[in-house]
Design an enzyme around this catalytic site. Structure first.
Site, PDB file in Angstrom:
ATOM      1  CB  ALA A  49      36.843  -5.411  68.741  1.00 42.12           C
ATOM      2  N   GLY A  59      34.238 -12.746  63.438  1.00 42.57           N
ATOM      3  CA  GLY A  59      34.485 -12.253  64.259  1.00 42.57           C
ATOM      4  C   GLY A  59      36.160 -12.209  64.007  1.00 42.57           C
ATOM      5  CG  ASN A  60      37.241  -9.023  66.489  1.00 40.61           C
ATOM      6  OD1 ASN A  60      38.043  -8.986  66.881  1.00 40.61           O
ATOM      7  ND2 ASN A  60      36.170  -8.032  66.125  1.00 40.61           N
ATOM      8  NE  ARG A  61      44.573  -9.903  62.666  1.00 38.21           N
ATOM      9  CZ  ARG A  61      44.718  -9.132  63.512  1.00 38.21           C
ATOM     10  NH1 ARG A  61      45.703  -9.819  63.559  1.00 38.21           N
ATOM     11  NH2 ARG A  61      44.631  -8.186  62.595  1.00 38.21           N
ATOM     12  CB  SER A  62      39.153  -8.062  69.218  1.00 34.30           C
ATOM     13  OG  SER A  62      39.345  -7.630  70.500  1.00 34.30           O
TER      14      SER A  62
END
Ligand code: CTP
Length: 197
Positions: free
Chosen positions: A70, A3-6
């Protein structure tokens, strides 16, 4: 997981701002751990495919789509029902496949009376030009460009600094809390919605 840090803060700020203006708001929330707002309906999902399914279901009834998610661009090509044992495996190569672009798919089926706003997470030089390309290619009314290489703004931060781009031009919104940015984004969208811009 991949995933990402969103954090979901930008999307939740937009939802609260729209509810303040009297809109009936539904949020498709993927892995967001933020306080909920009683005025808003939430559809909780966890994967890009589930975001896509939920958005396709809800889109027909929407006047405005604000796509701040995101979404992961890739997912593991294979999943295993059981545990993957480590014996005899010095490495574990992970092959990823592309996820579908949800906004592009919805842009293709949009009605003329619907307003579509996308975000463009960009990195460094040429950010605005790449944002403009997303505006054209995804058939959007506006795109909110933010430079995710800047520390302290964007992903997993309370502040943001953006440029709202539409076919007529662009508006820079200086660094501010996401609630303030959300109001400015909604200000930019409201004239499109009422047909006066
Ligand atoms: N988006 C989407 N579905 C995806 C990926 C992105 O709907 N699978 C949406 C995002 O919510 C955002 C817009 O498309 O509103 C642009 O996302 P961004 O990550 O900036 O760009 P991409 O189109 O994914 O292209 P790239 O990552 O190569 O810059």
């Amino acid at each position: 997981y991949i995933g990402n840090r969103s954090s979901g803060r930008m999307g939740f700020a937009l939802a609260a701002g729209a509810a303040d203006r009297g809109a009936r708001v539904t949020v498709v929330a993927a892995n967001v751990e933020l306080p909920r707002d009683r005025r808003i309906q939430y559809v909780d999902v966890s994967t890009a495919a589930e975001v896509e399914r939920a958005c396709r279901e809800l889109f027909g009834d929407a006047d405005v789509l604000l796509m701040a998610a995101a979404v992961a661009d890739f997912r593991p090509a294979q999943s295993h029902a059981g545990k993957i044992k480590k014996d005899g495996r010095p490495t574990l190569p992970l092959r990823l496949e592309a996820t579908g672009d949800i906004l592009t798919a919805l842009g293709e089926q949009r009605r003329p009376d619907q307003v579509l706003v996308g975000f463009a997470a960009e990195h460094g030089d040429g950010a605005l030009e790449r944002g403009r390309r997303k505006l054209r290619e995804k058939r959007l009314d506006a795109v909110v460009v933010n430079d995710v290489s800047e520390p302290g703004i964007g992903f997993d931060a309370s502040d943001n600094e953006v440029v709202v781009v539409n076919v007529d031009g662009e508006r820079h919104i200086g660094r501010a809390p996401k609630s303030v940015i959300a109001q400015a984004v909604l200000d930019a969208v409201t004239p499109v919605r009422s047909g006066s811009s």
